[in-house]
Write a protein that holds these residues in place. Structure first.
Motif, PDB file in Angstrom:
ATOM      1  N   ALA A  79       0.837  -1.203   0.000  1.00  0.00           N
ATOM      2  CA  ALA A  79       0.000   0.000   0.000  1.00  0.00           C
ATOM      3  C   ALA A  79       0.870   1.250   0.000  1.00  0.00           C
ATOM      4  O   ALA A  79       0.594   2.208  -0.739  1.00  0.00           O
ATOM      5  CB  ALA A  79      -0.931  -0.006   1.206  1.00  0.00           C
ATOM      6  N   ARG A  80       1.928   1.242   0.800  1.00  0.00           N
ATOM      7  CA  ARG A  80       2.838   2.399   0.836  1.00  0.00           C
ATOM      8  C   ARG A  80       3.535   2.590  -0.505  1.00  0.00           C
ATOM      9  O   ARG A  80       3.672   3.710  -0.986  1.00  0.00           O
ATOM     10  CB  ARG A  80       3.862   2.231   1.950  1.00  0.00           C
ATOM     11  CG  ARG A  80       3.304   2.500   3.310  1.00  0.00           C
ATOM     12  CD  ARG A  80       4.385   2.464   4.368  1.00  0.00           C
ATOM     13  NE  ARG A  80       3.824   2.841   5.659  1.00  0.00           N
ATOM     14  CZ  ARG A  80       4.163   2.289   6.803  1.00  0.00           C
ATOM     15  NH1 ARG A  80       5.074   1.339   6.845  1.00  0.00           N
ATOM     16  NH2 ARG A  80       3.598   2.689   7.922  1.00  0.00           N
ATOM     17  N   ALA A  81       3.976   1.502  -1.104  1.00  0.00           N
ATOM     18  CA  ALA A  81       4.654   1.599  -2.402  1.00  0.00           C
ATOM     19  C   ALA A  81       3.710   2.155  -3.458  1.00  0.00           C
ATOM     20  O   ALA A  81       4.102   2.997  -4.273  1.00  0.00           O
ATOM     21  CB  ALA A  81       5.187   0.228  -2.817  1.00  0.00           C
ATOM     22  N   TRP A  82       2.448   1.692  -3.436  1.00  0.00           N
ATOM     23  CA  TRP A  82       1.468   2.201  -4.395  1.00  0.00           C
ATOM     24  C   TRP A  82       1.244   3.698  -4.170  1.00  0.00           C
ATOM     25  O   TRP A  82       1.226   4.477  -5.114  1.00  0.00           O
ATOM     26  CB  TRP A  82       0.151   1.432  -4.268  1.00  0.00           C
ATOM     27  CG  TRP A  82      -0.828   1.768  -5.332  1.00  0.00           C
ATOM     28  CD1 TRP A  82      -0.986   1.143  -6.543  1.00  0.00           C
ATOM     29  CD2 TRP A  82      -1.788   2.834  -5.310  1.00  0.00           C
ATOM     30  NE1 TRP A  82      -1.980   1.759  -7.263  1.00  0.00           N
ATOM     31  CE2 TRP A  82      -2.492   2.800  -6.537  1.00  0.00           C
ATOM     32  CE3 TRP A  82      -2.121   3.800  -4.382  1.00  0.00           C
ATOM     33  CZ2 TRP A  82      -3.501   3.703  -6.845  1.00  0.00           C
ATOM     34  CZ3 TRP A  82      -3.127   4.714  -4.691  1.00  0.00           C
ATOM     35  CH2 TRP A  82      -3.803   4.650  -5.906  1.00  0.00           C
ATOM     36  N   ALA A  83       1.100   4.100  -2.918  1.00  0.00           N
ATOM     37  CA  ALA A  83       0.855   5.512  -2.600  1.00  0.00           C
ATOM     38  C   ALA A  83       2.034   6.388  -3.004  1.00  0.00           C
ATOM     39  O   ALA A  83       1.848   7.483  -3.550  1.00  0.00           O
ATOM     40  CB  ALA A  83       0.555   5.671  -1.113  1.00  0.00           C
ATOM     41  N   GLU A  84       3.240   5.919  -2.763  1.00  0.00           N
ATOM     42  CA  GLU A  84       4.430   6.704  -3.088  1.00  0.00           C
ATOM     43  C   GLU A  84       4.641   6.847  -4.590  1.00  0.00           C
ATOM     44  O   GLU A  84       5.318   7.773  -5.039  1.00  0.00           O
ATOM     45  CB  GLU A  84       5.661   6.073  -2.428  1.00  0.00           C
ATOM     46  CG  GLU A  84       5.647   6.236  -0.916  1.00  0.00           C
ATOM     47  CD  GLU A  84       6.700   5.393  -0.206  1.00  0.00           C
ATOM     48  OE1 GLU A  84       7.511   4.716  -0.887  1.00  0.00           O
ATOM     49  OE2 GLU A  84       6.696   5.404   1.038  1.00  0.00           O
ATOM     50  N   ALA A  85       4.051   5.954  -5.386  1.00  0.00           N
ATOM     51  CA  ALA A  85       4.163   6.019  -6.845  1.00  0.00           C
ATOM     52  C   ALA A  85       3.046   6.847  -7.478  1.00  0.00           C
ATOM     53  O   ALA A  85       2.956   6.928  -8.701  1.00  0.00           O
ATOM     54  CB  ALA A  85       4.163   4.605  -7.421  1.00  0.00           C
ATOM     55  N   ASP A  86       2.206   7.469  -6.664  1.00  0.00           N
ATOM     56  CA  ASP A  86       1.084   8.252  -7.191  1.00  0.00           C
ATOM     57  C   ASP A  86       1.598   9.457  -7.981  1.00  0.00           C
ATOM     58  O   ASP A  86       2.556  10.110  -7.569  1.00  0.00           O
ATOM     59  CB  ASP A  86       0.201   8.736  -6.036  1.00  0.00           C
ATOM     60  CG  ASP A  86      -1.126   9.252  -6.538  1.00  0.00           C
ATOM     61  OD1 ASP A  86      -1.156  10.366  -7.113  1.00  0.00           O
ATOM     62  OD2 ASP A  86      -2.136   8.553  -6.375  1.00  0.00           O
ATOM     63  N   PRO A  87       0.969   9.769  -9.110  1.00  0.00           N
ATOM     64  CA  PRO A  87       1.360  10.947  -9.889  1.00  0.00           C
ATOM     65  C   PRO A  87       1.305  12.252  -9.093  1.00  0.00           C
ATOM     66  O   PRO A  87       2.066  13.175  -9.376  1.00  0.00           O
ATOM     67  CB  PRO A  87       0.357  10.961 -11.042  1.00  0.00           C
ATOM     68  CG  PRO A  87      -0.012   9.525 -11.217  1.00  0.00           C
ATOM     69  CD  PRO A  87      -0.033   8.963  -9.818  1.00  0.00           C
ATOM     70  N   TYR A  88       0.419  12.333  -8.099  1.00  0.00           N
ATOM     71  CA  TYR A  88       0.372  13.539  -7.273  1.00  0.00           C
ATOM     72  C   TYR A  88       1.648  13.676  -6.435  1.00  0.00           C
ATOM     73  O   TYR A  88       2.092  14.780  -6.148  1.00  0.00           O
ATOM     74  CB  TYR A  88      -0.858  13.544  -6.376  1.00  0.00           C
ATOM     75  CG  TYR A  88      -2.158  13.884  -7.061  1.00  0.00           C
ATOM     76  CD1 TYR A  88      -2.213  14.378  -8.361  1.00  0.00           C
ATOM     77  CD2 TYR A  88      -3.365  13.722  -6.394  1.00  0.00           C
ATOM     78  CE1 TYR A  88      -3.411  14.690  -8.981  1.00  0.00           C
ATOM     79  CE2 TYR A  88      -4.572  14.036  -6.996  1.00  0.00           C
ATOM     80  CZ  TYR A  88      -4.591  14.520  -8.286  1.00  0.00           C
ATOM     81  OH  TYR A  88      -5.788  14.834  -8.883  1.00  0.00           O
ATOM     82  N   VAL A  89       2.253  12.568  -6.044  1.00  0.00           N
ATOM     83  CA  VAL A  89       3.524  12.617  -5.319  1.00  0.00           C
ATOM     84  C   VAL A  89       4.614  13.086  -6.273  1.00  0.00           C
ATOM     85  O   VAL A  89       5.390  13.999  -5.959  1.00  0.00           O
ATOM     86  CB  VAL A  89       3.874  11.236  -4.715  1.00  0.00           C
ATOM     87  CG1 VAL A  89       5.286  11.235  -4.135  1.00  0.00           C
ATOM     88  CG2 VAL A  89       2.860  10.851  -3.641  1.00  0.00           C
ATOM     89  N   ALA A  90       4.681  12.480  -7.453  1.00  0.00           N
ATOM     90  CA  ALA A  90       5.706  12.830  -8.431  1.00  0.00           C
ATOM     91  C   ALA A  90       5.610  14.293  -8.855  1.00  0.00           C
ATOM     92  O   ALA A  90       6.631  14.941  -9.090  1.00  0.00           O
ATOM     93  CB  ALA A  90       5.596  11.914  -9.654  1.00  0.00           C
TER      94      ALA A  90
END
Length: 107
Positions: A79-90
């Motif tokens: 779940a953390r890996a998915w969240a960290e890969a979010d376009p909003y993070v990038a």
């Protein structure tokens, strides 16, 4: 409806927007939504949506202060890996992202 192929552990993902990122949010939104659609198509998305910046005013008009997502993942690390890969993070939209275990009880 869960199947054996769909993880049954749910996680709440809370992204908090940084100040002044409305244009970056709008630009990254299609890619962000595409990832959510992929979760939905896989039967893993419980709910998702923006957190309006102003009560009673749609985010398209008054801005957003973040996003909330509840979805099924294999474990907290996934779940953390998915969240960290979010376009909003990038794109630098989120100033912070929190991922917490979640147990759906109702409805």
């Amino acid at each position: 409806m869960p199947t054996s192929a769909i993880p049954t552990r749910h996680y709440l993902i809370l992204g908090r927007d940084a100040a002044g990122t409305a244009e970056r949010r709008a630009a990254a939104r299609p890619a962000h939504l595409a990832r959510l659609e992929a979760l939905r198509a896989g039967g893993r998305l419980l709910l998702a949506g923006p957190l309006p910046a102003r009560d009673g005013v749609p985010p398209a008009e008054g801005g957003a202060q973040g996003s909330l997502i509840v979805a099924a993942f294999e474990d907290l690390a996934a779940a953390r890996a998915w969240a960290e890969a979010d376009p909003y993070v990038a794109a630098g939209v989120y100033a912070a992202v929190e991922v917490l275990p979640f147990v759906p009880v109702l409805p």
